[in-house]
Design a protein around this motif. Structure first.
Motif, PDB file in Angstrom:
ATOM      1  N   GLY A 117      12.098   5.756   4.564  1.00 41.80           N
ATOM      2  CA  GLY A 117      10.607   4.808   5.245  1.00 41.80           C
ATOM      3  C   GLY A 117       9.770   5.466   5.897  1.00 41.80           C
ATOM      4  O   GLY A 117       8.701   4.545   6.874  1.00 41.80           O
ATOM      5  N   TYR A 188       7.907  -7.284  10.109  1.00 44.03           N
ATOM      6  CA  TYR A 188       6.865  -6.519   9.446  1.00 44.03           C
ATOM      7  C   TYR A 188       5.696  -6.138   8.936  1.00 44.03           C
ATOM      8  O   TYR A 188       5.355  -7.780   8.911  1.00 44.03           O
ATOM      9  CB  TYR A 188       7.955  -5.691   8.408  1.00 44.03           C
ATOM     10  CG  TYR A 188       9.650  -5.303   8.414  1.00 44.03           C
ATOM     11  CD1 TYR A 188       9.341  -3.791   8.541  1.00 44.03           C
ATOM     12  CD2 TYR A 188      10.598  -6.197   8.718  1.00 44.03           C
ATOM     13  CE1 TYR A 188      11.254  -3.263   9.279  1.00 44.03           C
ATOM     14  CE2 TYR A 188      11.980  -5.230   8.408  1.00 44.03           C
ATOM     15  CZ  TYR A 188      11.557  -4.029   9.045  1.00 44.03           C
ATOM     16  OH  TYR A 188      12.993  -3.614   9.434  1.00 44.03           O
ATOM     17  N   SER A 190       3.388  -4.583   5.511  1.00 46.79           N
ATOM     18  CA  SER A 190       3.410  -3.761   4.717  1.00 46.79           C
ATOM     19  C   SER A 190       0.961  -4.211   4.161  1.00 46.79           C
ATOM     20  O   SER A 190       1.503  -4.993   3.211  1.00 46.79           O
ATOM     21  CB  SER A 190       4.134  -4.118   3.114  1.00 46.79           C
ATOM     22  OG  SER A 190       5.287  -3.655   3.685  1.00 46.79           O
ATOM     23  N   ASP A 191       0.968  -3.031   4.318  1.00 47.65           N
ATOM     24  CA  ASP A 191      -0.339  -3.290   4.484  1.00 47.65           C
ATOM     25  C   ASP A 191      -1.112  -1.835   3.505  1.00 47.65           C
ATOM     26  O   ASP A 191      -0.429  -0.345   3.433  1.00 47.65           O
ATOM     27  CB  ASP A 191      -1.233  -3.074   5.376  1.00 47.65           C
ATOM     28  CG  ASP A 191      -2.853  -2.862   4.960  1.00 47.65           C
ATOM     29  OD1 ASP A 191      -3.364  -2.468   4.297  1.00 47.65           O
ATOM     30  OD2 ASP A 191      -4.230  -2.721   6.304  1.00 47.65           O
ATOM     31  N   SER A 192      -0.525  -2.268   2.145  1.00 48.96           N
ATOM     32  CA  SER A 192      -0.933  -0.792   1.180  1.00 48.96           C
ATOM     33  C   SER A 192      -2.332  -0.122   0.200  1.00 48.96           C
ATOM     34  O   SER A 192      -2.302   0.534   0.000  1.00 48.96           O
ATOM     35  CB  SER A 192      -0.097  -0.844  -0.372  1.00 48.96           C
ATOM     36  OG  SER A 192      -0.440  -2.149  -0.869  1.00 48.96           O
ATOM     37  N   THR A 195      -2.332   3.983   1.258  1.00 46.12           N
ATOM     38  CA  THR A 195      -1.062   4.748   0.883  1.00 46.12           C
ATOM     39  C   THR A 195      -1.594   6.000  -0.053  1.00 46.12           C
ATOM     40  O   THR A 195      -0.949   7.376  -0.846  1.00 46.12           O
ATOM     41  CB  THR A 195      -0.979   3.745  -1.383  1.00 46.12           C
ATOM     42  OG1 THR A 195      -2.375   3.711  -1.807  1.00 46.12           O
ATOM     43  CG2 THR A 195       0.231   2.822  -0.329  1.00 46.12           C
ATOM     44  N   SER A 228      -2.550  -0.286  13.003  1.00 45.66           N
ATOM     45  CA  SER A 228      -1.288  -1.185  13.509  1.00 45.66           C
ATOM     46  C   SER A 228      -1.247  -1.928  14.657  1.00 45.66           C
ATOM     47  O   SER A 228      -0.125  -2.827  14.275  1.00 45.66           O
ATOM     48  CB  SER A 228      -0.338  -0.456  12.544  1.00 45.66           C
ATOM     49  OG  SER A 228      -0.538   1.067  13.982  1.00 45.66           O
ATOM     50  N   GLY A 319       1.840   4.855   4.727  1.00 49.03           N
ATOM     51  CA  GLY A 319       1.214   3.778   3.584  1.00 49.03           C
ATOM     52  C   GLY A 319       0.301   2.505   3.506  1.00 49.03           C
ATOM     53  O   GLY A 319      -1.003   1.987   3.169  1.00 49.03           O
ATOM     54  N   TYR A 320       0.226   1.733   4.813  1.00 48.31           N
ATOM     55  CA  TYR A 320       1.159   1.960   5.558  1.00 48.31           C
ATOM     56  C   TYR A 320       2.398   0.869   6.055  1.00 48.31           C
ATOM     57  O   TYR A 320       1.767  -0.322   5.441  1.00 48.31           O
ATOM     58  CB  TYR A 320       0.587   1.603   7.202  1.00 48.31           C
ATOM     59  CG  TYR A 320      -0.424   0.395   7.866  1.00 48.31           C
ATOM     60  CD1 TYR A 320       0.243   0.463   8.671  1.00 48.31           C
ATOM     61  CD2 TYR A 320      -1.479   0.358   7.585  1.00 48.31           C
ATOM     62  CE1 TYR A 320      -0.006  -0.986   9.648  1.00 48.31           C
ATOM     63  CE2 TYR A 320      -1.962  -0.231   7.712  1.00 48.31           C
ATOM     64  CZ  TYR A 320      -1.502  -0.898   8.998  1.00 48.31           C
ATOM     65  OH  TYR A 320      -2.081  -2.189   9.447  1.00 48.31           O
ATOM     66  N   GLN A 321       3.362   1.052   6.935  1.00 51.93           N
ATOM     67  CA  GLN A 321       3.928  -0.340   7.474  1.00 51.93           C
ATOM     68  C   GLN A 321       4.494  -0.197   8.342  1.00 51.93           C
ATOM     69  O   GLN A 321       4.838   0.372   8.726  1.00 51.93           O
ATOM     70  CB  GLN A 321       5.355  -0.268   5.865  1.00 51.93           C
ATOM     71  CG  GLN A 321       6.355  -1.481   6.086  1.00 51.93           C
ATOM     72  CD  GLN A 321       7.673  -1.903   5.150  1.00 51.93           C
ATOM     73  OE1 GLN A 321       7.511  -2.432   4.291  1.00 51.93           O
ATOM     74  NE2 GLN A 321       8.023  -0.612   5.196  1.00 51.93           N
TER      75      GLN A 321
END
Length: 329
Positions: A117, A188, A190-192, A195, A228, A319-321
């Motif tokens: 991850g 969580y 997830s913001d792609s 990437t 983040s 990416g980010y997560q």
């Protein structure tokens, strides 16, 4: 809450070689680059790094794993699950967790698998291991190892990647003990959109192996992790409100050690007690997947945590997560 799952042991392994800031300041001055601002923002002073060819992410993981088993007064036969997390796995096949199993002489029915991850990998692995133990009546202990050899792919011409990384492994043993300890909750994001900013191999594995594309160094574009921080702020408040806790109820914050600036920003937004925030990247550098758990190790070693205390983790991966996790120690 996944009650009855305790963090029984946390152990670390770091290479002996330690490099301070002056080496990197001198290195980049020769290229006409002043990196003092980067070092201040990230909070770096020293970092442990692998030198030579005898060590890698797998050897560090094996060392940390064996230390954890010994320190917990366990035998390898007591481990039911081995979960390995790394952005720099030494092998794609077989799994590194299986090689760790071989090194520690694990029992035949041990479940072994790797998880990538990136820098949030060990965070995810700890959550998944806790859920496995909670749901599986036949598994009582999990060995979770996060190990990154980040300097392997650090570009000597890149001010960020070459100056901020440290190499380390952290091994954590979770145990089903029917206590009041356990994973309380997790969030969580997830913001792609990012990437393309942190990529390895830079053009993908197929082009690297089939077409001979350049793949020596990590590609690092524009990424500071500051996006983040907003997620951390919101998710931490949500977790506390949902479980009827206040900031005073949290004894220790184990955050991503990526940059000191982001930690200070989050501290200011939430008005956190700075003495409860564990920062160790000035001593170890940024160790990737293991970074919040390296902070946890140091908190335990300094006697800042006792059983029953509430811990709060926040970290992120490329990416980010990002993730925030509430745990009762």
């Amino acid at each position: 809450m996944l009650e009855g799952i305790s963090i029984k042991q946390v152990s670390i392994y770091c290479p002996e070689s330690v490099i301070n800031n002056q080496y990197f300041i001198d290195h980049f001055q020769k290229q006409g680059i002043d990196i003092k601002r980067i070092l201040k923002k990230t909070g770096r002073k020293k970092r442990h790094v692998i030198e030579g060819t005898k060590e890698n992410s797998l050897t560090m993981a094996i060392n940390a794993a064996q230390q954890a088993i010994d320190a917990a007064s366990l035998k390898s036969a007591d481990i039911d699950l081995i979960l390995f997390s790394s952005s720099t796995p030494e092998y794609l096949s077989p799994t590194n967790s299986l090689l760790i199993h071989k090194a520690i002489k694990g029992k035949d029915d041990t479940l072994c698998y790797d998880l990538n991850g990136n820098c949030i990998g060990m965070f995810i692995a700890v959550e998944q291991a806790a859920r496995t133990l909670y749901d599986d009546p036949d598994r009582d202990r999990a060995l979770v190892i996060g190990s990154d050899f980040l300097n392997l792919w650090a570009d000597p011409s890149h001010p960020i990647t070459y100056s901020i990384f440290g190499d380390a492994a952290v091994a954590l043993i979770l145990e089903k003990d029917h206590s009041e300890s356990g994973l309380i909750d997790v969030r969580y994001l997830s913001d792609s959109r990012f990437t393309e900013e942190i990529v390895y191999p830079a053009q993908g594995l197929a082009k690297s192996l089939r077409d001979g594309a350049e793949h020596r160094y990590l590609h690092w574009g524009k990424f500071s992790g500051i996006d983040s921080v907003r997620f951390a702020e919101v998710s931490i408040i949500e977790l506390l409100n949902k479980h009827h806790l206040t900031f005073e109820d949290i004894q220790v914050y184990c955050f991503s050690q990526f940059t000191l600036a982001n930690i200070k920003l989050l501290q200011a937004k939430l008005n956190l007690d700075q003495h409860k925030i564990i920062y160790v990247a000035d001593e170890y550098g940024y160790t990737g997947t293991s970074s919040p758990f390296l902070a946890l190790y140091c908190a335990i070693e300094h006697g800042l945590i006792k059983r029953g205390d509430n811990l709060l983790f926040w970290t992120l991966g490329s990416g980010y997560q990002a993730g925030s996790m509430l745990w009762r120690y």
